[in-house]
Design a protein around this motif. Sequence first.
Motif, PDB file in Angstrom:
ATOM      1  N   ALA A  21       2.248   5.043   6.854  1.00 56.54           N
ATOM      2  CA  ALA A  21       0.907   4.650   7.274  1.00 56.54           C
ATOM      3  C   ALA A  21       0.522   5.359   8.561  1.00 56.54           C
ATOM      4  CB  ALA A  21       0.834   3.137   7.468  1.00 56.54           C
ATOM      5  N   GLN A  22      -0.746   5.651   8.676  1.00 54.01           N
ATOM      6  CA  GLN A  22      -1.290   6.270   9.882  1.00 54.01           C
ATOM      7  C   GLN A  22      -2.285   5.302  10.503  1.00 54.01           C
ATOM      8  OE1 GLN A  22      -3.471   9.921   9.283  1.00 54.01           O
ATOM      9  NE2 GLN A  22      -3.047  10.640  11.347  1.00 54.01           N
ATOM     10  N   LYS A  25       1.173   4.187  -2.977  1.00 54.33           N
ATOM     11  CA  LYS A  25       1.053   5.619  -2.710  1.00 54.33           C
ATOM     12  C   LYS A  25       2.259   6.381  -3.251  1.00 54.33           C
ATOM     13  CE  LYS A  25      -0.445   9.417  -0.711  1.00 54.33           C
ATOM     14  NZ  LYS A  25      -1.633  10.145  -1.199  1.00 54.33           N
ATOM     15  N   SER A  76       0.832  -1.209   0.000  1.00 51.72           N
ATOM     16  CA  SER A  76       0.000   0.000   0.000  1.00 51.72           C
ATOM     17  C   SER A  76       0.863   1.254   0.000  1.00 51.72           C
ATOM     18  CB  SER A  76      -0.923   0.006   1.226  1.00 51.72           C
ATOM     19  OG  SER A  76      -1.786  -1.099   1.204  1.00 51.72           O
ATOM     20  N   VAL A 134      -7.377  -1.253  10.308  1.00 54.52           N
ATOM     21  CA  VAL A 134      -7.259  -0.252   9.239  1.00 54.52           C
ATOM     22  C   VAL A 134      -6.022   0.600   9.478  1.00 54.52           C
ATOM     23  CG1 VAL A 134      -8.371   1.672   8.058  1.00 54.52           C
ATOM     24  CG2 VAL A 134      -9.770  -0.194   8.987  1.00 54.52           C
ATOM     25  N   GLN A 135      -5.173   0.680   8.452  1.00 51.15           N
ATOM     26  CA  GLN A 135      -4.011   1.571   8.463  1.00 51.15           C
ATOM     27  C   GLN A 135      -4.080   2.418   7.188  1.00 51.15           C
ATOM     28  OE1 GLN A 135      -3.049  -2.067   8.567  1.00 51.15           O
ATOM     29  NE2 GLN A 135      -3.811  -1.906  10.649  1.00 51.15           N
ATOM     30  N   LYS A 136      -4.142   3.718   7.354  1.00 47.29           N
ATOM     31  CA  LYS A 136      -4.314   4.632   6.238  1.00 47.29           C
ATOM     32  C   LYS A 136      -2.961   5.186   5.803  1.00 47.29           C
ATOM     33  CE  LYS A 136      -6.752   8.873   4.912  1.00 47.29           C
ATOM     34  NZ  LYS A 136      -7.633   9.972   5.411  1.00 47.29           N
ATOM     35  N   THR A 167      -0.709   7.857   4.155  1.00 53.82           N
ATOM     36  CA  THR A 167      -0.834   9.293   3.952  1.00 53.82           C
ATOM     37  C   THR A 167       0.522   9.906   3.598  1.00 53.82           C
ATOM     38  OG1 THR A 167      -0.464   9.716   6.317  1.00 53.82           O
ATOM     39  CG2 THR A 167      -2.751   9.497   5.574  1.00 53.82           C
ATOM     40  N   CYS A 210       1.518   0.638  12.942  1.00 54.97           N
ATOM     41  CA  CYS A 210       0.810   0.100  11.776  1.00 54.97           C
ATOM     42  C   CYS A 210       1.424  -1.216  11.313  1.00 54.97           C
ATOM     43  CB  CYS A 210       0.832   1.116  10.639  1.00 54.97           C
ATOM     44  SG  CYS A 210      -0.228   2.548  10.909  1.00 54.97           S
ATOM     45  N   VAL A 213      -5.390   3.904  12.164  1.00 59.38           N
ATOM     46  CA  VAL A 213      -6.796   4.192  12.423  1.00 59.38           C
ATOM     47  C   VAL A 213      -7.303   3.252  13.518  1.00 59.38           C
ATOM     48  CG1 VAL A 213      -9.109   4.335  11.425  1.00 59.38           C
ATOM     49  CG2 VAL A 213      -7.115   4.979  10.048  1.00 59.38           C
TER      50      VAL A 213
END
Length: 292
Positions: A178-179, A99, A95, A185-187, A189, A243, A181
């Motif tokens: 990764a951030q 990005k 992921s 879930v790891q977002k 950014t 994360c 959540v």
Amino acid sequence: MKSLKALRDQIKVVHTTQKVTSAMKMVAAVKFRKNYVRVNMIRPYAAKSVQMVDDLLSQEIDTEIQSVLHVGGKGKHLILIISSDRGLCGGYNSSIAKKVRKTAQDLVDDDKPFCLSFIGHKVFTILKRDYAPLMMNLFDDSPVTKGDFTLCLAKRLAEKLIDLLDQGAIGSASIIGAQLVNTMVQKVTEVPLVPFVSSDRENHPQNSDYIILEPKTSDLIQSVLIHNLTTQIYQALLENAACEQAARMTAMDSATRNADKMAQKLRLFYNRTRQARITNELMEIISGAETS
């Protein structure tokens, strides 16, 4: 058709794998808990750090701020990419690589030069073939820094970025990682580091009632900007550490469940095969008795 011994060996291998994945899940859970506490501690501190810089900059009226950390400079855009040194953490690294590719394509479309530097080997191994000429060495002779998510590393990175900005090697910088959540879930950014980006005034109202005697505001801002840069990098490191462990914990839990399902199917197939062979042997004995 497989022999019964081969089936027994296969079931044994699956059970062994299940024990390994279960142990890795428990280890990841312990590490995640530790990093989760650190993330919850750094988040309000980092938010206050940004707000404090905002408040100081709003007080600076007479003197124009020329700090490169505030306004940026002319040069390449550095993308600092955080990933893990080890795998077995699901889609965490892929992921981040996705990005990075999207961000790089956007910079190419805008005709803006950029370079890449990595913390952690996994995303580096994914992207090194496509972006090898664009990779920048931050330390030693490698564009990859070992993923030790510590305050010491954050300070070293901040000092290196400031040196590159002063030399004109880069003009701006951002960090991709990764951030957290939640555990599922790891977002991924992209957080801008240089130039400084103000906080959301609606969510973080201004509180500039500081009484500053020494040093002057213009002298204080540079050191505060440096401290804020270190804090933002450290927060990104801690977020990614949490994360990584959350993704590994989820992946190992899924692997453990899948191994259990596979073992059940193999045991069922083993029992059916064994029963079929016993039935065949009985039929052969009965047929032999009848012919005699």
